[in-house]
Design a protein around this motif. Structure first.
Motif, mmCIF file in Angstrom:
data_model
loop_
_atom_site.group_PDB
_atom_site.id
_atom_site.type_symbol
_atom_site.label_atom_id
_atom_site.label_comp_id
_atom_site.label_asym_id
_atom_site.label_seq_id
_atom_site.Cartn_x
_atom_site.Cartn_y
_atom_site.Cartn_z
ATOM 1 N N VAL A 282 1.042 -1.222 -0.084
ATOM 2 C CA VAL A 282 0.073 0.202 0.081
ATOM 3 C C VAL A 282 1.047 1.294 -0.048
ATOM 4 O O VAL A 282 1.799 1.014 0.721
ATOM 5 N N ARG A 283 0.691 2.062 -0.804
ATOM 6 C CA ARG A 283 1.217 3.383 -0.968
ATOM 7 C C ARG A 283 0.280 4.484 -0.743
ATOM 8 O O ARG A 283 -0.768 4.668 -1.024
ATOM 9 N N LEU A 284 0.823 5.425 0.438
ATOM 10 C CA LEU A 284 0.161 6.474 0.968
ATOM 11 C C LEU A 284 0.959 7.836 0.520
ATOM 12 O O LEU A 284 2.003 7.987 1.108
ATOM 13 N N ARG A 285 0.318 8.493 -0.296
ATOM 14 C CA ARG A 285 1.063 9.823 -0.719
ATOM 15 C C ARG A 285 0.237 11.073 -0.004
ATOM 16 O O ARG A 285 -0.827 11.331 -0.134
ATOM 17 N N LEU A 286 1.162 11.614 0.950
ATOM 18 C CA LEU A 286 0.583 12.824 1.435
ATOM 19 C C LEU A 286 1.254 14.195 0.771
ATOM 20 O O LEU A 286 2.265 14.329 0.834
ATOM 21 N N LEU A 287 0.438 14.947 0.092
ATOM 22 C CA LEU A 287 0.582 16.094 -0.938
ATOM 23 C C LEU A 287 0.311 17.469 -0.087
ATOM 24 O O LEU A 287 -1.031 17.281 0.088
ATOM 25 N N TYR A 288 1.411 18.390 0.019
ATOM 26 C CA TYR A 288 0.750 19.419 0.670
ATOM 27 C C TYR A 288 1.055 20.598 -0.057
ATOM 28 O O TYR A 288 1.909 20.710 -0.686
ATOM 29 N N ALA A 289 0.172 21.600 0.184
ATOM 30 C CA ALA A 289 0.405 23.099 -0.581
ATOM 31 C C ALA A 289 0.442 24.065 0.679
ATOM 32 O O ALA A 289 -0.699 24.136 1.210
ATOM 33 N N SER A 290 1.653 24.618 0.903
ATOM 34 C CA SER A 290 1.543 25.462 2.124
ATOM 35 C C SER A 290 2.067 26.675 2.073
ATOM 36 O O SER A 290 2.970 27.091 1.124
ATOM 37 N N MET A 291 1.547 27.548 2.722
ATOM 38 C CA MET A 291 2.071 29.060 2.727
ATOM 39 C C MET A 291 2.771 29.200 3.969
ATOM 40 O O MET A 291 4.047 29.858 3.771
#
Length: 694
Positions: free
Chosen positions: A66-75
């Motif tokens: 199982v692959r879990l990708r945590l993608l964030y867009a941060s200011m």
């Protein structure tokens, strides 16, 4: 230490450990000390491997990876910190299961990874943690991700199961204070709806976290759903599907109505918010689909949805009938006040305050990155809609234009005689928005305009060569030449046609067959289509245009549909440099010369030498003569209705294309900057005189 996008928290921590040995290594020089240091380094290496192994475990033969990708867009780091903490929490709960966790920054994440399924991965879960920028949009460094996601949703060429292999969850960070304005985690709402519309399976309901309450309390239920999904995936079961928007039509409505999503009241027990369900979306009006490729059940449906009308009307368009529009150009208002005319006034002698900007087709076959209409108009590759008669379009369009002119009466500085003359339309720029020659009765419409003594300046996007060939004589016919190569054209114009390049080239050949005045219009966008002037020069031989207009892109503010910024706009000096470079390629200097410029509009005109008669340029138009020739029904050419060009409009003139009979008025902020010495050298060159002295 700074966390590098695309690496896990554990990996970042591990990478920092060896650096701590630096002081120790520098203070030890004996063999024993060296041996100790090596031993410690070895131990650290093992520790590093162990930490990395926590986040990236190798699959055990026969196990389900199982692959879990945590993608964030941060200011400010909120979503990044949340992603890293969530990664550690989920890894801890998973134990020794075959789980691979990746924490990545959306600013550097490759979008295509979402469209590709990895064979060795049994289940893939993508979690988006999205912070909010201006107007609820993604942070600038991640804006391209939102644009790409929207493009894939809107593009009918992308299948509805393009992301069927993905499971996903979205968490938005913003402030419920902006809910009434529709700017509360808009990017998160759009991303949630977009992923579902392309077949991805939602495993946790969308939650928008407001900064007006404690974050931890707001994400409890969302985390529980995510934990349950991960547990199911690791056990070989399919995660339970969560409630949310399903289908493209419903997704579009959800995106349009972000201000109406339930759960935004700060007085409620929770600020958790989910996107509307597909059933709710249909009730709200699932027919409001931006892309015309959706739902074209009959050929008699109107081109514009209620959403299109609302958006275009808000931007100042006056909708004419069911598929046409007019809008008042700023140069019309400027010249009404004696403050200068547009570049067509300088190059071709039109009277700007008597010009009507219009289109008989709001639909277009391109979605150009520099479109100054921000893609509020529909798209399509052929006419599929109900059709208004050309005489009605012209009559109603002129009436709407006159109504807008009358509204200018109270503007300070409007000259009485010009105001009265402006009610008599003499010119029509068929270049407002959309693709005018998509309208099947375009020739009848042009004839209606000519009957009213209205000249025509028609611009086409070079995707309909057959329609160009069938055109009746136009006062001046343009094609947009936005790139010199196939790759650049695809990137800049984003055409809907798969055979866009052959259509592009054939449109130029069709232009060469015309006997009346023809133009190549080049819109320059820095870092996108200004690489090699020689590529453009090679295309000139195909169309043999009378004129080549080279202009700077017009920046009309940031748009969610484009990543353009003011830095993409070339200065007038840069446009001149490019024009001179173009002229030096492929022997163009033997046929063309630099004829005119309009510094105010950052545009230069190359003209064929045949328009230089006895040493004097004849780029202007004798409009009365043109209408005489049209009425006579005889064959005629460009030279039959040309007129001399005034000296002030010529390239290199002291006036730089600004009519000396007009008054250049600078904006107050420009004058203040000039007086304070804050104008850059590039800005200073943009003005024929010093704004500080006005």
């Amino acid at each position: 230490a700074t966390h590098h996008p695309g690496t896990s928290t554990a990996a970042s921590t591990a990478c920092r450990l060896p650096a701590q040995l630096g002081p120790m290594a520098s203070k030890t020089s004996t063999p024993v000390a060296t041996g100790v240091a090596l031993g410690v380094a070895t131990a650290v290496g093992v520790a590093t491997w162990a930490l990395l192994r926590r986040f990236r475990k190798r699959s055990v033969p026969g196990s389900r990876k199982v692959r879990l990708r945590l993608l964030y867009a941060s200011m400010t780091g909120t979503s990044q910190r949340s992603a890293e903490a969530l990664a550690a929490e989920l890894q801890s709960s998973a134990g020794r299961a075959s789980l691979e966790i990746e924490v990545e920054d959306l600013s550097t994440f490759a979008f295509d990874n979402l469209l590709t399924r990895t064979p060795e991965v049994a289940t893939e879960i993508v979690v988006l943690l999205l912070s909010t920028h201006t107007d609820g949009a993604l942070p600038p460094n991640s804006a391209h991700f939102g644009t790409l996601l929207a493009d894939h949703v809107h593009d009918f060429r992308v299948g509805r199961s393009a992301m069927k292999h993905l499971n996903f969850a979205v968490l938005g960070f913003g402030s419920s204070v902006y809910a009434s304005a529709g700017h509360y985690c808009t990017a998160a709402v759009r991303a949630d709806a977009a992923l579902a519309s392309m077949g991805a399976r939602r495993v946790a309901r969308l939650v928008r976290v407001t900064d007006t309450r404690e974050q931890a309390d707001q994400v409890v239920a969302w985390k529980q759903e995510l934990h349950a999904a991960l547990k199911a995936a690791l056990s070989g079961s399919e995660p339970t599907q969560a409630v949310g928007v399903e289908g493209r039509s419903a997704a579009e409505v959800a995106v349009a109505d972000t201000a109406d999503i339930e759960g935004d009241d700060d007085e409620s027990e929770s600020d958790e918010s989910t996107a509307v369900s597909s059933g709710e979306a249909e009730q709200k009006g699932a027919s409001d689909v931006e892309e015309l490729a959706e739902g074209c059940a009959t050929k008699e449906r109107p081109m514009l949805t209620s959403k299109h009308r609302a958006q275009l009307t808000k931007e100042g368009y006056k909708i004419v009938g069911s598929h046409s529009a007019v809008k008042l150009c700023r140069w019309t208002k400027h010249q009404l006040r004696g403050r200068g005319g547009c570049y067509k006034h300088s190059f071709y002698g039109i009277t700007s305050y008597q010009c009507m900007e219009a289109t008989p087709s709001l639909a277009c076959a391109n979605k150009c990155v520099f479109c100054w209409r921000h893609h509020k108009n529909p798209v399509g590759t052929e006419w599929k809609w109900s059709m208004d008669p050309p005489d009605q379009i012209v009559a109603d369009g002129v009436d709407q234009h006159k109504r807008m002119i009358r509204e200018c009466k109270g503007i300070p500085g409007v000259k009485k005689e010009r105001f009265e003359e402006a009610l008599n339309v003499r010119h029509c720029a068929l270049s407002l928005v959309g693709e005018p020659i998509m309208y099947p009765r375009i020739n009848e419409l042009v004839n209606e305009l000519h009957k009213r003594q209205i000249s025509t300046f028609l611009v086409t996007n070079a995707q309909f060569p057959d329609a160009i060939r069938k055109l009746t004589p136009i006062t001046q016919l343009y094609i947009s030449v936005d790139a010199g190569t196939k790759e650049t054209l695809k990137a800049v114009d984003r055409p809907l046609f798969t055979d866009f390049w052959p259509r592009y080239l054939d449109s130029m050949k069709a232009l060469a067959e015309k006997k009346q005045r023809t133009v190549y219009r080049l819109t320059l966008v820095k870092e996108q289509n200004m690489e090699d002037a020689g590529d453009y020069a090679k295309l000139v031989a195909l169309g043999k245009p009378d004129f080549i207009e080279i202009k700077s892109v017009t920046f009309c503010g940031e748009s969610k549909a484009s990543s353009l910024t003011i830095s993409c706009t070339p200065w007038h000096e840069e446009v001149k440099t490019f024009s001179e470079a173009l002229l030096s390629k492929e022997g163009l200097e033997n046929e063309y010369e630099l004829a005119c410029e309009h510094q105010h509009s950052c545009i230069v005109l190359l003209a064929h030498k045949k328009f230089k008669v006895d040493g004097r340029w004849h780029t202007w138009i004798d409009y009365d003569r043109f209408h005489e020739l049209v009425r006579a029904g005889v064959h005629f050419e460009a030279k039959d209705y040309w007129a001399p060009t005034p000296d002030w409009a010529l390239y290199g003139s002291e006036e730089a294309g600004f009519d000396p009979n007009e008054t250049r008025v600078y904006h107050n902020r420009t004058k203040k900057k000039a007086q304070a010495g804050l104008l850059s050298e590039e800005q200073r060159k943009m003005y024929p005189n010093n704004p500080a002295e006005q």
